[in-house]
Scaffold this motif. Structure first.
Motif, short mmCIF file in Angstrom:
data_model
loop_
_atom_site.label_atom_id
_atom_site.label_comp_id
_atom_site.label_asym_id
_atom_site.label_seq_id
_atom_site.Cartn_x
_atom_site.Cartn_y
_atom_site.Cartn_z
N ASP A 19 -5.05 -20.10 10.00
CA ASP A 19 -4.43 -20.52 8.85
C ASP A 19 -3.07 -21.32 9.39
O ASP A 19 -2.24 -20.52 9.94
N ASP A 21 -0.84 -22.44 7.45
CA ASP A 21 0.42 -22.02 6.57
C ASP A 21 0.75 -20.64 6.73
O ASP A 21 0.20 -19.81 6.18
N TRP A 22 1.80 -20.23 7.38
CA TRP A 22 2.23 -19.05 7.73
C TRP A 22 3.56 -18.65 6.57
O TRP A 22 4.61 -17.66 7.04
N ALA A 23 3.76 -19.47 5.63
CA ALA A 23 5.03 -19.01 4.60
C ALA A 23 4.87 -17.96 4.13
O ALA A 23 5.80 -17.19 3.84
N ARG A 287 2.68 -21.07 15.66
CA ARG A 287 2.68 -20.90 14.27
C ARG A 287 4.13 -20.20 14.16
O ARG A 287 4.86 -19.45 14.90
N GLY A 289 6.92 -19.05 10.79
CA GLY A 289 7.01 -18.84 9.29
C GLY A 289 7.30 -17.10 9.28
O GLY A 289 7.85 -16.84 10.37
#
Length: 517
Positions: A19, A21-23, A287, A289
């Motif tokens: 993924d 998006d690691w927000a 990554r 986030g």
């Protein structure tokens, strides 16, 4: 399980590397005032997973992904790495201070076993600046990294230490077999690179140790490099080229099947300990986030390296709910299993059975349970998966109107508690009391609406120590006082004052030995 799990700051976090998006983490566990130094995942004999984490003066066993603190072991100082040894014994690497003297404060490998049996003493072996430990199930060996002198003492080198496992009840439980010198730069780090200007006078030292699944190799990171040790030939070699020359690798892991490497470096511009990124190699990726990363592992295990959480420990650490039966005995619900224990002796009555074998009306989607309580008619009410159900005590079948949503049946529950009920009790006035992670609320039995305000648990139940929260379960004894279970501990409190009753906090294993049988 293709997830990475990371420790940093007050949190443990899990992410999917696929993924971008690691927000928001897929899973997160937080404890205020705690500093997470390490985390790794271990399995029990049933395949259930547990996060083994250390920091803040404790080693914690946490159900994964449920997030329950199932066991909390005091470490008597900071531990930077922890692992599981046979029979539920825990081991940690304690770096100590900067002293070069012959004292325990200079660092040690520490074995914790008194939590399993009070007649056993914990044990330690001095190792300067100890930072990493790794259990090797294949050879029944413990590996540890540190230095042969203090971290600010010239003339020292890095050390890889080998211990042989002797046994739970042996003294010592580990036998020091051999030290393998790890070549380290003789110059102070701040004279090698401006990158280390913040550490004047410190010398290169090992920091982490991670196995290469499917092989007899493991990686060792230091302040200046990453090397690989072959446990068969007992020799060092350079690590794979992509990572061998990396500075300050604080934590790394190798995936059991893909062999992709995940690692964290001390690379923040402001010098903070928690990095903002996790790097991947083979294939390469990055990554960013989350809430900062200090150590990273893959959330999976390799049976050739990792010890298995024993069934005795697994049974007690998976406690989900409790009830007092009509015959005066206690009933305990685990993740999947159910057992009756004698109230006076704590010994098991009968066999361990599957929950749905006894409580046939419970649907699979309600397991594992969040909580259970006895209604005034003597029938249990179960809470799990956002659902609520009454079952007949004698037949185990569901009672009409069947499964309902917790939100519909108990509208007075705050939204943040509806999916996170930790325990429930029926009060003397006929109303239900619900315990969340930190909060407590009373709801009217007939309408489900809240009575009074939401309060913190310890505001009402003053005798509950912080290390028992969040709770695993609670039940009402025949004298009307609640019994609480949490963090491997058991306590009776007075219903009217909320204070602890004598003899105070005890280990669940001592009061309820049937959970270990």
């Amino acid at each position: 399980m293709n997830l990475v799990i990371a420790a940093g700051g007050e949190t443990l976090q899990a992410f999917d590397p696929a993924d971008p998006d690691w927000a928001t983490p897929l899973w997160m566990w937080t404890r205020k005032g705690w500093t997470a130094n390490d985390v790794r995942v271990r399995k029990d004999t049933h395949g259930s997973r547990y996060a083994l984490a250390c920091g803040g003066g404790k080693i914690l066993v946490i159900s994964f992904p449920h997030g329950e603190v199932l066991q909390a072991v005091d470490t008597d100082g900071s531990v930077h790495s922890a692992d599981l040894l046979p029979k539920g014994v825990l081991v940690g690497a304690a770096p100590g201070g900067d002293a070069a003297g012959e004292t325990d404060s200079a660092g040690a490998v520490k074995v914790y076993r008194s939590h399993l049996d009070q007649s056993l003493r914990d044990w330690s072996d001095k190792l300067f600046d100890a930072h990493g430990v790794l259990w090797d199930e294949h050879s029944r060996t413990l590996w540890a990294v540190g230095r042969n002198k203090g971290p600010k003492t010239a003339g020292g080198t890095g050390i890889l230490r080998k211990y042989a496992w002797r046994g739970l009840r042996e003294d010592p439980p580990l036998q020091h077999v051999r030290d393998f010198p790890l070549e380290t730069d003789p110059r102070p780090l701040d004279r090698i690179s401006r990158h280390f200007a913040k550490w004047p006078g410190y010398y290169e030292a090992p920091h982490d140790i991670a196995p290469v699944p499917g092989t007899r190799n493991f990686h060792v990171s230091t302040d200046l490099k990453v090397v690989t040790f072959d446990a068969n030939t007992e020799t060092f070699a350079p690590a794979p080229g992509e990572i061998s020359g990396l500075y300050e690798v604080k934590g790394l892991g190798v995936h059991p099947s893909s062999h992709q490497i995940a690692l964290v470096r001390h690379d923040r511009a402001d010098g903070g300990w928690a990095s903002e990124r996790i790097r991947f190699f083979r294939p390469q990726d990055t990554r960013t986030g989350g809430r900062g990363f200090y150590k990273v592992r893959w959330a999976d295990t390799d049976p050739t390296w990792d010890a298995t959480v024993p069934s005795a420990l697994a049974r007690i650490v998976s406690l989900r709910a409790t009830l007092l039966g009509s015959n005066g005995n206690a009933r305990f619900f685990g993740t999947e299993h159910y057992v009756e224990c004698d109230w006076d002796s704590g010994e098991r009555k009968g066999n361990v059975r599957s929950i749905r074998e006894v409580w046939k009306g419970l649907p699979k989607e309600m397991l594992p349970l969040d909580a259970a309580l006895l209604g005034s008619n003597g029938n249990p009410r179960f809470f799990g998966g956002g659902r609520y159900l009454e079952c007949d005590w004698h037949t185990g079948q569901a009672r009409k109107p069947g499964v309902r949503r917790i939100a519909d049946e108990w509208p007075g529950l705050p939204e943040h508690m509806r999916g996170n009920i930790r325990a429930a009790l029926l009060g003397s006035n006929g109303n239900a009391r619900f315990f969340g992670t930190e909060h407590y609320v009373e709801c009217d039995w007939k309408t489900g609406r809240r009575v009074g305000t939401t309060r913190t648990i310890r505001e009402v139940w003053k005798g509950l120590p912080e290390e028992m929260l969040p709770l695993d379960a609670a039940l009402l004894g025949s004298n009307g006082n609640p019994r609480f279970f949490g963090g491997g501990r058991y306590l009776e409190c007075d219903w009217h004052t909320g204070q602890a009753r004598k003899p105070g906090v005890r280990r669940i294993a001592d009061v309820w030995p049937g959970l270990h049988q």
